[in-house]
Scaffold this active site. Structure first.
Site, PDB file in Angstrom:
ATOM      1  N   HIS A 264       0.841  -1.209   0.000  1.00  0.00           N
ATOM      2  CA  HIS A 264       0.000   0.000   0.000  1.00  0.00           C
ATOM      3  C   HIS A 264       0.882   1.266   0.000  1.00  0.00           C
ATOM      4  CE1 HIS A 264      -3.651   2.371   1.113  1.00  0.00           C
ATOM      5  NE2 HIS A 264      -2.734   3.160   1.649  1.00  0.00           N
ATOM      6  N   GLU A 265       1.798   1.335   0.947  1.00  0.00           N
ATOM      7  CA  GLU A 265       2.647   2.528   1.042  1.00  0.00           C
ATOM      8  C   GLU A 265       3.540   2.670  -0.190  1.00  0.00           C
ATOM      9  OE1 GLU A 265       1.810   4.685   3.147  1.00  0.00           O
ATOM     10  OE2 GLU A 265       0.568   3.350   4.368  1.00  0.00           O
ATOM     11  N   HIS A 268       1.775   4.536  -2.871  1.00  0.00           N
ATOM     12  CA  HIS A 268       1.888   5.991  -2.655  1.00  0.00           C
ATOM     13  C   HIS A 268       3.284   6.480  -3.067  1.00  0.00           C
ATOM     14  CE1 HIS A 268      -1.834   6.780  -0.520  1.00  0.00           C
ATOM     15  NE2 HIS A 268      -1.587   5.886   0.419  1.00  0.00           N
ATOM     16  N   GLU A 294      -4.750   7.822  -2.958  1.00  0.00           N
ATOM     17  CA  GLU A 294      -5.280   6.529  -2.497  1.00  0.00           C
ATOM     18  C   GLU A 294      -5.548   5.578  -3.662  1.00  0.00           C
ATOM     19  OE1 GLU A 294      -5.682   4.937   0.479  1.00  0.00           O
ATOM     20  OE2 GLU A 294      -4.514   6.613   1.242  1.00  0.00           O
TER      21      GLU A 294
HETATM   22 ZN    ZN Z   1      -3.010   5.255   1.904  1.00  0.00          ZN
END
Ligand code: ZN
Length: 498
Positions: A264-265, A268, A294
């Site tokens: 997830h990170e 980003h 997101e």
């Molecule tokens: Zn996030």
């Protein structure tokens, strides 16, 4: 002063603001990744002074005048300077509507409130937090009045995270999601009789670290322009494309937690690492909006990371790293484990299907708090009623209910919808990517270069120079549309469970 000189001087101030903000970010990074505890006061003081400098730089008359001249001379100036000037004027308008004293009061209230919230959560006592929440909402309402709003007071807060997003748009967005996803999620949860085999698997932290580094390389996170550390809550922090860092948190008894928070990170981080180099040192070297940000993290975490194809080239590596602990679990079983759908009380532990339902609850509550239709005193009951309606469950206590998230304690209202917006965007993006690339087969080969360069070209390189609406319209030819997201969830989970 000729226009070139104005641009030069404008750029110098813009750079100063960016440097000061990077300094603040660096102090924050340091504080949550292992800086000595005894230095808390010193770091807080440093942050306070630097924050005031940022405020002064941003609200300075000089900067305001240069920005005006640049806007007036739109055709003669570099386009990046025009974009920066417009953005700075918007920020100035926002900042100057609230006095420095009031802003300071709000920041200090939030830090006390965060402390009270932690205690309230620990002791399962809503009353400890309630007075702070009431004050925060009251102050936010005052700020909204001062800043002004169009149609709905909540729009002003939404705009902070998703520029130009409105209650009108979100009401119809969430209405469709509610109608389609709530009954579907109920059907899937009923059909899911899977018993997890991973519950008893423990993987030492060192082994998890090794695998996480492998997976980060696999998906294209650039270690030359980044680093990974550990913190209580995983996050990404960017200082411009040449330095974008992430954190993770390891649990011996739940190795999937670190894998998925890392992916997830990294979603980003890859976004910010791919921003055009020339934007570094300006406030444009960041994501377009929270929703677009997101969309990138969820694209990697869920759509790629929780697919069969993703694990095809790397499941054997996971088995190898975990030294036989997964020998009993086939690739297909593993796929089902990472897509184990069930109703739970806690948002951050929610699966891909039920996640957005948690956001709907928060959206309805926040909207009600700011249009006055909801009484803060009754918040815990309202929270429970909504969980009953959406999930068919009532949280067993406040800690697992209304007190579970830190956002409201920190004064962050208007942020939650970004998560759902990001989910919908991510599928609009994937839908178009599939027209140019055979995404599934590329992932099955483990070739993320093709995917990342597509994302760079269509989204990443622009940083904040394009709005979310511009980005999505350029890619998908339309605004936010939940259709593809709903279709995707229905297909995926029907295939697994029905
Ligand atoms: Zn996030």
């Amino acid at each position: 002063m000729n226009i070139k000189t104005v641009e030069k001087k404008f750029k110098e101030i813009v750079e100063k603001e960016s440097v000061l903000n990077n300094l603040l970010a660096l102090i924050y990074w340091d504080g949550v990744t292992g800086a000595p505890e005894a230095g808390i006061e010193m770091r807080a003081k440093t942050s306070e002074i630097v924050s005031k400098d940022v405020y002064e730089v941003l609200t300075s008359k000089e900067l305001s005048e240069y920005a005006d001249i640049i806007i007036e001379n739109k055709d003669k100036v570099e386009s990046i300077n025009y974009i920066l000037a417009v953005d700075i004027k918007k920020e100035q308008k926002k900042l100057t509507k609230i006095s420095k004293e009031e802003y300071g009061e709000f920041v200090s209230l939030c830090s006390k409130s965060e402390f009270a919230w932690e205690q309230a959560k620990e002791e399962d006592n809503y009353e400890l937090f309630y007075p702070y929440l009431e004050k925060i909402v009251k102050m936010q309402k005052k700020f909204i009045e001062a800043r002004g709003y169009n149609k709905h007071p909540y729009n002003t807060l939404l705009d902070d995270y998703e520029p130009d997003m409105t209650v009108e748009k979100l009401d119809s967005f969430f209405a469709i999601l509610k109608e389609e996803l709530v009954p579907f999620a109920k059907k899937i949860c009923k059909a899911n009789i899977m018993k997890s085999k991973l519950g008893s698997v423990k993987i030492p932290v060192e082994k998890q670290k090794e695998f996480n580094e492998f997976i980060l390389n696999h998906i294209g996170y650039n270690f030359k322009a980044g680093m990974v550390k550990e913190s209580e809550h995983p996050f990404t922090i960017g200082f411009g494309p040449s330095d974008v860092r992430i954190t993770t948190h390891y649990y011996e008894e739940n190795f999937l937690s670190a894998i998925y928070s890392t992916i997830h990170e990294a979603g980003h981080a890859i976004y910010e690492q791919n921003i055009e180099k020339s934007l570094e040192g300006t406030r444009m070297a960041t994501g377009s909006s929270m929703g677009i940000h997101e969309s990138q993290s969820r694209l990697f975490e869920n759509i790629f990371g929780r697919s069969r194809e993703f694990w095809k080239p790397i499941y054997s590596k996971l088995k190898e790293t975990t030294e036989g602990k997964l020998d009993e679990i086939s690739e297909e079983d593993f796929y089902k484990e990472i897509n184990n759908v069930r109703f739970s009380e806690i948002r951050i532990e929610a699966d891909e299907l039920t996640y957005t339902l948690h956001i709907m609850v928060r959206y309805e509550i926040e909207k009600g708090l700011f249009d006055g239709s909801l009484d803060i005193k009754k918040l815990p009951e309202i929270w429970n009623e909504k969980y009953k309606e959406y999930f068919g469950i009532v949280p067993e206590n406040y800690s697992k209910g209304v007190l579970q998230d830190s956002h409201w304690a920190g004064g962050l209202f208007g942020y939650f919808p970004s998560y759902a917006i990001g989910n919908a965007y991510s599928l609009q993006i994937l839908n178009q990517m599939n027209k140019d690339i055979d995404v599934s087969s590329v992932i099955a080969k483990g070739d993320f270069k093709i995917i990342n360069s597509w994302l760079k070209e269509k989204i990443h390189k622009y940083g904040k120079t394009k709005t979310a609406e511009e980005i999505i319209k350029n890619i998908a030819g339309e605004e936010l549309n939940p259709k593809y997201y709903i279709e995707y969830l229905k297909n995926k989970f029907t295939d697994i469970y029905l």
